[in-house]
Enzyme design. Structure first.
Site, PDB file in Angstrom:
ATOM      1  N   ASN A  17      43.346  45.940  42.472  1.00 40.57           N
ATOM      2  CA  ASN A  17      42.233  45.127  42.883  1.00 40.57           C
ATOM      3  C   ASN A  17      42.489  43.622  42.574  1.00 40.57           C
ATOM      4  O   ASN A  17      42.715  43.210  41.647  1.00 40.57           O
ATOM      5  CB  ASN A  17      41.158  45.765  41.829  1.00 40.57           C
ATOM      6  N   PHE A  18      42.427  42.836  43.468  1.00 40.72           N
ATOM      7  CA  PHE A  18      42.723  41.453  43.465  1.00 40.72           C
ATOM      8  C   PHE A  18      41.446  40.616  42.793  1.00 40.72           C
ATOM      9  O   PHE A  18      41.864  39.546  42.507  1.00 40.72           O
ATOM     10  CB  PHE A  18      43.078  40.630  45.100  1.00 40.72           C
ATOM     11  N   LYS A  19      40.267  41.323  42.594  1.00 43.03           N
ATOM     12  CA  LYS A  19      39.236  40.638  42.275  1.00 43.03           C
ATOM     13  C   LYS A  19      39.136  39.317  42.988  1.00 43.03           C
ATOM     14  O   LYS A  19      39.502  39.109  44.314  1.00 43.03           O
ATOM     15  CB  LYS A  19      39.192  40.454  40.839  1.00 43.03           C
ATOM     16  N   GLY A  73      43.189  46.670  31.240  1.00 43.11           N
ATOM     17  CA  GLY A  73      44.165  46.418  30.530  1.00 43.11           C
ATOM     18  C   GLY A  73      45.650  46.903  30.734  1.00 43.11           C
ATOM     19  O   GLY A  73      46.533  46.714  29.977  1.00 43.11           O
ATOM     20  N   HIS A 123      31.926  49.393  40.719  1.00 46.46           N
ATOM     21  CA  HIS A 123      32.816  48.790  39.657  1.00 46.46           C
ATOM     22  C   HIS A 123      31.858  48.019  38.497  1.00 46.46           C
ATOM     23  O   HIS A 123      30.844  47.569  39.091  1.00 46.46           O
ATOM     24  CB  HIS A 123      33.937  47.726  40.395  1.00 46.46           C
ATOM     25  N   GLU A 169      36.904  53.105  33.489  1.00 44.76           N
ATOM     26  CA  GLU A 169      37.464  51.806  32.966  1.00 44.76           C
ATOM     27  C   GLU A 169      36.640  51.258  31.811  1.00 44.76           C
ATOM     28  O   GLU A 169      35.392  51.027  32.168  1.00 44.76           O
ATOM     29  CB  GLU A 169      37.452  50.688  34.075  1.00 44.76           C
TER      30      GLU A 169
HETATM   31  O1  G3P Z   1      39.572  46.949  39.099  1.00 42.66           O
HETATM   32  C1  G3P Z   1      40.481  46.934  38.101  1.00 42.66           C
HETATM   33  C2  G3P Z   1      40.119  46.204  36.644  1.00 42.66           C
HETATM   34  O2  G3P Z   1      38.644  46.413  36.398  1.00 42.66           O
HETATM   35  C3  G3P Z   1      41.113  46.344  35.545  1.00 42.66           C
HETATM   36  O3  G3P Z   1      41.166  45.009  35.331  1.00 42.66           O
HETATM   37  O4  G3P Z   1      42.670  42.950  34.694  1.00 42.66           O
HETATM   38  O5  G3P Z   1      42.146  44.952  33.336  1.00 42.66           O
HETATM   39  O6  G3P Z   1      43.596  45.133  35.124  1.00 42.66           O
HETATM   40  P1  G3P Z   1      42.437  44.550  34.649  1.00 42.66           P
END
Ligand code: G3P
Length: 225
Positions: free
Chosen positions: A11-13, A183, A95, A143
């Site tokens: 996810n590139f956000k 994370g 999300h 998540e």
């Molecule tokens: O969509 C994936 C995300 O919410 C996880 O973010 O930066 O912790 O890998 P990150």
């Protein structure tokens, strides 16, 4: 070709490192890695780049979210239909950073299915995963919001979130792929997640902010054999 066993969704956000033209480059790096790994790699670029990335990438491209809004007079909304027209193969839904009210998650899941789009339904807890499991999405991700972007992997510090999600979702008859995220930074985090029963990973900053995208993606994909 046999169905890929496990999945890595990037996810590139809206990170600047992966926005605009850079989104095309990151998708290209992911596509390169996917040529030499049996794991399925999916990218979710920033919304304004969705169509461009979807038209050029050789791997599946997902939207980061869709809005419950339907119809054509929906100025500015990312509708399920618009995502389909843009050439996406699917979408993240619900999300933590783009939550959708429960009733609309259900309605949207049906609409997306009707359009032939795959859904990665996101949840915050094992309990929520157990409830949403019945919607039968292709992917169901858990998540813990407090670990997102923290650099501290869910698989290391909250292993129970993964094992409880697996038992809640499978106990509810879920047959799709169970992902976890938040994370995730390195291959050891992924190996641990797999050991705990995950079928894949949803990752953002660990890849987007890496100095070498291709080697980082490879490092995360390798344990997904
Ligand atoms: O969509 C994936 C995300 O919410 C996880 O973010 O930066 O912790 O890998 P990150």
């Amino acid at each position: 070709m046999a169905e890929p066993l496990r999945t890595l969704i990037i996810n590139f956000k809206n990170y600047p490192e992966a926005s605009g033209e850079a989104a095309l480059k990151l998708a290209e790096s992911a596509a390169k890695v996917s040529l030499s790994t049996p794991a399925e790699i999916i990218v979710a670029p920033p919304t304004p780049m969705l169509g461009l990335v979807a038209r050029s990438a050789t791997i599946p491209v997902f939207a980061q979210s869709v809005f419950p809004a339907a119809g054509v007079r929906t100025t500015g909304a990312i509708t399920a239909e618009a995502v389909k027209y843009a050439g996406a193969a699917g979408t993240l839904l619900n999300h933590s950073e783009a939550r959708v009210p429960r009733a609309q998650v259900e309605e949207l899941s049906k609409r997306l299915k009707g359009l032939g789009l795959r859904v990665c339904l996101c949840t915050r807890t094992p309990r929520e995963a157990g409830i949403l499991a019945r919607l039968g999405s292709e992917y169901l991700a858990v998540e813990p919001p407090e670990l997102i972007g923290s650099g501290v992997a869910v698989s290391r510090v909250r292993p129970g979130v993964i094992t409880e999600t697996v038992s809640a979702a499978r106990g509810a008859g879920y047959r799709g792929k169970l992902l976890c995220g938040a994370g995730i930074m390195g291959g050891a985090d992924v190996s641990k997640a797999v050991e705990l029963g995950a079928d894949g990973i949803l990752v953002s900053s660990g890849v987007v902010k890496a100095k070498q995208w291709e080697s980082k993606i490879r490092e995360l994909a390798d344990p997904l054999l």
